[in-house]
Design a protein around this motif. Sequence first.
Motif, PDB file in Angstrom:
ATOM      1  N   LEU A 148     -39.165 -67.899   5.969  1.00 28.05           N
ATOM      2  CA  LEU A 148     -38.506 -66.638   6.304  1.00 28.05           C
ATOM      3  C   LEU A 148     -38.537 -65.686   5.116  1.00 28.05           C
ATOM      4  O   LEU A 148     -38.926 -64.510   5.247  1.00 28.05           O
ATOM      5  N   ARG A 149     -38.153 -66.187   3.952  1.00 29.86           N
ATOM      6  CA  ARG A 149     -38.035 -65.321   2.777  1.00 29.86           C
ATOM      7  C   ARG A 149     -39.396 -64.913   2.222  1.00 29.86           C
ATOM      8  O   ARG A 149     -39.496 -63.920   1.496  1.00 29.86           O
ATOM      9  N   GLU A 150     -40.447 -65.672   2.556  1.00 33.77           N
ATOM     10  CA  GLU A 150     -41.787 -65.259   2.158  1.00 33.77           C
ATOM     11  C   GLU A 150     -42.199 -63.962   2.850  1.00 33.77           C
ATOM     12  O   GLU A 150     -43.064 -63.238   2.354  1.00 33.77           O
ATOM     13  N   LYS A 151     -41.590 -63.678   3.986  1.00 31.62           N
ATOM     14  CA  LYS A 151     -41.921 -62.476   4.749  1.00 31.62           C
ATOM     15  C   LYS A 151     -41.099 -61.266   4.318  1.00 31.62           C
ATOM     16  O   LYS A 151     -41.292 -60.166   4.845  1.00 31.62           O
ATOM     17  N   ILE A 152     -40.163 -61.468   3.381  1.00 34.62           N
ATOM     18  CA  ILE A 152     -39.197 -60.413   3.059  1.00 34.62           C
ATOM     19  C   ILE A 152     -39.274 -60.032   1.580  1.00 34.62           C
ATOM     20  O   ILE A 152     -39.293 -60.895   0.694  1.00 34.62           O
ATOM     21  N   GLY A 153     -39.306 -58.728   1.335  1.00 35.83           N
ATOM     22  CA  GLY A 153     -39.110 -58.202  -0.011  1.00 35.83           C
ATOM     23  C   GLY A 153     -37.680 -57.699  -0.112  1.00 35.83           C
ATOM     24  O   GLY A 153     -37.294 -56.776   0.613  1.00 35.83           O
ATOM     25  N   TYR A 154     -36.888 -58.320  -1.000  1.00 33.87           N
ATOM     26  CA  TYR A 154     -35.443 -58.065  -1.019  1.00 33.87           C
ATOM     27  C   TYR A 154     -35.048 -57.375  -2.314  1.00 33.87           C
ATOM     28  O   TYR A 154     -35.395 -57.838  -3.411  1.00 33.87           O
ATOM     29  N   ALA A 199     -44.714 -57.438   1.177  1.00 34.06           N
ATOM     30  CA  ALA A 199     -44.126 -58.160   2.304  1.00 34.06           C
ATOM     31  C   ALA A 199     -44.141 -57.304   3.567  1.00 34.06           C
ATOM     32  O   ALA A 199     -44.121 -56.068   3.492  1.00 34.06           O
ATOM     33  N   PRO A 200     -44.144 -57.940   4.732  1.00 35.20           N
ATOM     34  CA  PRO A 200     -44.088 -57.175   5.990  1.00 35.20           C
ATOM     35  C   PRO A 200     -42.704 -56.618   6.297  1.00 35.20           C
ATOM     36  O   PRO A 200     -42.554 -55.757   7.153  1.00 35.20           O
ATOM     37  N   ILE A 201     -41.664 -57.138   5.595  1.00 35.12           N
ATOM     38  CA  ILE A 201     -40.290 -56.661   5.800  1.00 35.12           C
ATOM     39  C   ILE A 201     -39.675 -56.359   4.440  1.00 35.12           C
ATOM     40  O   ILE A 201     -39.815 -57.159   3.506  1.00 35.12           O
ATOM     41  N   TYR A 202     -38.991 -55.230   4.338  1.00 36.00           N
ATOM     42  CA  TYR A 202     -38.285 -54.891   3.094  1.00 36.00           C
ATOM     43  C   TYR A 202     -36.814 -54.630   3.409  1.00 36.00           C
ATOM     44  O   TYR A 202     -36.494 -53.928   4.383  1.00 36.00           O
ATOM     45  N   LEU A 203     -35.946 -55.191   2.584  1.00 38.46           N
ATOM     46  CA  LEU A 203     -34.508 -54.990   2.715  1.00 38.46           C
ATOM     47  C   LEU A 203     -34.002 -54.280   1.463  1.00 38.46           C
ATOM     48  O   LEU A 203     -34.082 -54.830   0.358  1.00 38.46           O
ATOM     49  N   PHE A 204     -33.483 -53.087   1.625  1.00 38.06           N
ATOM     50  CA  PHE A 204     -32.929 -52.314   0.511  1.00 38.06           C
ATOM     51  C   PHE A 204     -31.410 -52.285   0.664  1.00 38.06           C
ATOM     52  O   PHE A 204     -30.893 -51.620   1.568  1.00 38.06           O
ATOM     53  N   ASP A 205     -30.717 -53.010  -0.206  1.00 41.44           N
ATOM     54  CA  ASP A 205     -29.260 -53.081  -0.120  1.00 41.44           C
ATOM     55  C   ASP A 205     -28.646 -52.077  -1.094  1.00 41.44           C
ATOM     56  O   ASP A 205     -28.325 -52.410  -2.233  1.00 41.44           O
ATOM     57  N   ASP A 206     -28.501 -50.837  -0.622  1.00 40.68           N
ATOM     58  CA  ASP A 206     -27.953 -49.761  -1.458  1.00 40.68           C
ATOM     59  C   ASP A 206     -28.705 -49.696  -2.788  1.00 40.68           C
ATOM     60  O   ASP A 206     -28.096 -49.623  -3.862  1.00 40.68           O
ATOM     61  N   SER A 207     -30.032 -49.724  -2.708  1.00 44.30           N
ATOM     62  CA  SER A 207     -30.880 -49.859  -3.894  1.00 44.30           C
ATOM     63  C   SER A 207     -31.245 -48.533  -4.538  1.00 44.30           C
ATOM     64  O   SER A 207     -31.999 -48.508  -5.511  1.00 44.30           O
ATOM     65  N   PHE A 208     -30.744 -47.393  -3.987  1.00 40.09           N
ATOM     66  CA  PHE A 208     -31.044 -46.086  -4.551  1.00 40.09           C
ATOM     67  C   PHE A 208     -29.799 -45.441  -5.165  1.00 40.09           C
ATOM     68  O   PHE A 208     -29.838 -44.256  -5.526  1.00 40.09           O
ATOM     69  N   SER A 209     -28.720 -46.185  -5.274  1.00 36.20           N
ATOM     70  CA  SER A 209     -27.438 -45.597  -5.669  1.00 36.20           C
ATOM     71  C   SER A 209     -27.453 -45.039  -7.090  1.00 36.20           C
ATOM     72  O   SER A 209     -26.701 -44.109  -7.392  1.00 36.20           O
ATOM     73  N   ALA A 210     -28.288 -45.613  -7.983  1.00 35.13           N
ATOM     74  CA  ALA A 210     -28.302 -45.163  -9.375  1.00 35.13           C
ATOM     75  C   ALA A 210     -29.394 -44.128  -9.638  1.00 35.13           C
ATOM     76  O   ALA A 210     -29.605 -43.732 -10.785  1.00 35.13           O
ATOM     77  N   LEU A 211     -30.091 -43.701  -8.575  1.00 40.26           N
ATOM     78  CA  LEU A 211     -31.184 -42.747  -8.744  1.00 40.26           C
ATOM     79  C   LEU A 211     -30.687 -41.321  -8.504  1.00 40.26           C
ATOM     80  O   LEU A 211     -29.829 -41.089  -7.651  1.00 40.26           O
ATOM     81  N   ASP A 212     -31.260 -40.387  -9.244  1.00 41.82           N
ATOM     82  CA  ASP A 212     -30.939 -38.987  -8.973  1.00 41.82           C
ATOM     83  C   ASP A 212     -31.618 -38.568  -7.675  1.00 41.82           C
ATOM     84  O   ASP A 212     -32.515 -39.251  -7.155  1.00 41.82           O
ATOM     85  N   LEU A 213     -31.201 -37.448  -7.100  1.00 43.67           N
ATOM     86  CA  LEU A 213     -31.674 -37.028  -5.779  1.00 43.67           C
ATOM     87  C   LEU A 213     -33.182 -36.781  -5.756  1.00 43.67           C
ATOM     88  O   LEU A 213     -33.857 -37.102  -4.764  1.00 43.67           O
ATOM     89  N   ARG A 216     -45.318 -43.503   2.765  1.00 44.08           N
ATOM     90  CA  ARG A 216     -46.784 -43.423   2.766  1.00 44.08           C
ATOM     91  C   ARG A 216     -47.436 -44.787   2.566  1.00 44.08           C
ATOM     92  O   ARG A 216     -48.433 -45.110   3.204  1.00 44.08           O
ATOM     93  N   GLU A 217     -46.857 -45.612   1.658  1.00 43.74           N
ATOM     94  CA  GLU A 217     -47.536 -46.838   1.238  1.00 43.74           C
ATOM     95  C   GLU A 217     -47.103 -48.079   2.003  1.00 43.74           C
ATOM     96  O   GLU A 217     -47.775 -49.101   1.948  1.00 43.74           O
ATOM     97  N   THR A 218     -45.981 -48.027   2.685  1.00 42.11           N
ATOM     98  CA  THR A 218     -45.507 -49.223   3.402  1.00 42.11           C
ATOM     99  C   THR A 218     -45.328 -48.909   4.885  1.00 42.11           C
ATOM    100  O   THR A 218     -44.392 -49.391   5.519  1.00 42.11           O
TER     101      THR A 218
END
Length: 577
Positions: A406-412, A489-503, A515-517
């Motif tokens: 399962l986890r081989e299919k996921i980028g976390y 991976a065919p699946i990506y999970l972003f858990d609030d992964s942009f919170s520290a980025l500027d707009l 574009r790339e995924t």
Amino acid sequence: MVKLVKYLSSYYGYILGAVALLFLQANCDLALPDYMSDIVNTGVMTGNTNYILKTGATMLLITLLGTAASVMVGYFAARTAAGVARDLRSGVFKKVEQFTHAEFDHFSTASLITRTTNDITQLQTVLVMMIRLVFYAPILGVGGVIKAISSSSSMSWIIGIAVLCLIGVVVILFIVVIPKFKLIQSLIDRLNLVARENIEGMLVIRAFNTQKFEGARFDKANRDLLETNLFVNRAMALMMPVMMLIMNLVTVIIVWVGAKHVSAFQMGIGDMMAYMQYAMQIIMAFLMMSMMFIMFPRAAVAADRIAEVLEKEESIADPEEPASFREEFQPTIEFRNVNFAYPGGEDAVLHNINFLAPAGQTTAIIGSTGSGKSTLLNLLMRFYDVTAGEILVDGQDIRTVTRRSLREKIGYIPQKSTLFSGSIRSNLSYGDKKATQETLAKAAEIAQATEFIAAKEEGYDSVIAQGGTNVSGGQRQRLSIARALVKNAPIYLFDDSFSALDLKTDRNLRGALQRETGTSTILLVAQRVSTIMNAEQIIVLDNGRIVGKGTHNELLQTCEVYQEIAYSQLSEEELAR
């Protein structure tokens, strides 16, 4: 401790060799008093120098043989103990790697560190002493009793009284010290916990000027451990002078009683000296065994703590006959009637969750703090299992496949970006050790990390400190995103992964991702509406329930919760873009 005996199976050869050599060493030690008796009775009393030299040479050879045996026993004991400790550390580490969140909730990080280091070191130390003493002391003690009785049965009562006194001392110490050993291990856990919190939270401590409070907190944990250790050491320190007192009293009694036998011509002077040495050997045997009895309880506590980790049943296990994903894998994700409550929790945190995340699309999840957004991703990764309902990936219930497949299919990309000590290159290639430089550079470009990597003198070989403490929060997030993208991976999970980025970086990163995924399914948890407004589907959570589902424009018209979140962050003009 019996539970860990299986770890000795690879070292039975060393143990049997040590036992044979200990038997030889004990017999060498028991033979020396007889030779000394002969020297006194036959050589010294008659003035036969040749006999003294000849017998002395024999004693020297026996001593050298016993010494050689002792050295080899030390090697075998150290080799066995170090090997068992290595195997235990490896076993505990591999077991902990399989732990889910539920097991980590049961064992604190500080406790796991203590069990892997201090507890195993305690076992290693005791195992060395056990091999050296547990077999040697009984042979020496029983042999000494037999030799002493055969030398002079009339004085056997002296040894009997000495043995009873020794047993009394050991029992008293046993009763006093054992409860403290259990307390010591828990106090070490506490000290590790406080020290770890202080080191990790040093910036917060300094910001709030609470150094004195934290210093007092650490000092209390330190002093509690100190006082308990001092109590145990003082109790054990009493044992040696008491043993020496018993030994000296026995010597005086043997000389007093033996002198009467010698004057009555019932015993030779050499026999009395031999009897005295046998008595000392018996007392030393009991001293060694008492040392083992004192150390064994602490080792037993440590062994139980290690066994508790090794025998902990995983709350989430792979099926005995796992299914497989289809060769033509379709990264569709579906939650069907999912309910979930944390282990030990009374109330469910997710209620009747139903949604489909189609392949190749971005599904965003938004909601207030504590609404269950991250919990959804934890369930999909099988860090926890659903309480009711099912989660399907590629049409397959994730509980019917192995966690690895399962986890081989996921980028976390977790909520807390964690980097490992090493270099930027080693962190980016964490998901694919065979990744080429081109792959790493492409992932870094999508994650908007190329600029700050190029600015570093050593580029991709720049050093990353433990936890990524030498880079900023935004850089840490971008490297975490790049690390997941390297996995392709065919699946990506972003858990609030942009919170520290500027707009601006947020916008550029999302555009590059789109574009790339394009063929990958993305589940995106976020707090900012600007991050998710272009997603094909947005799920709105409130108190663990889905209260809205649709596109950004649809939710602005139909979902009150989404409206409140959106208008609290952006103006009407920004929302209309």
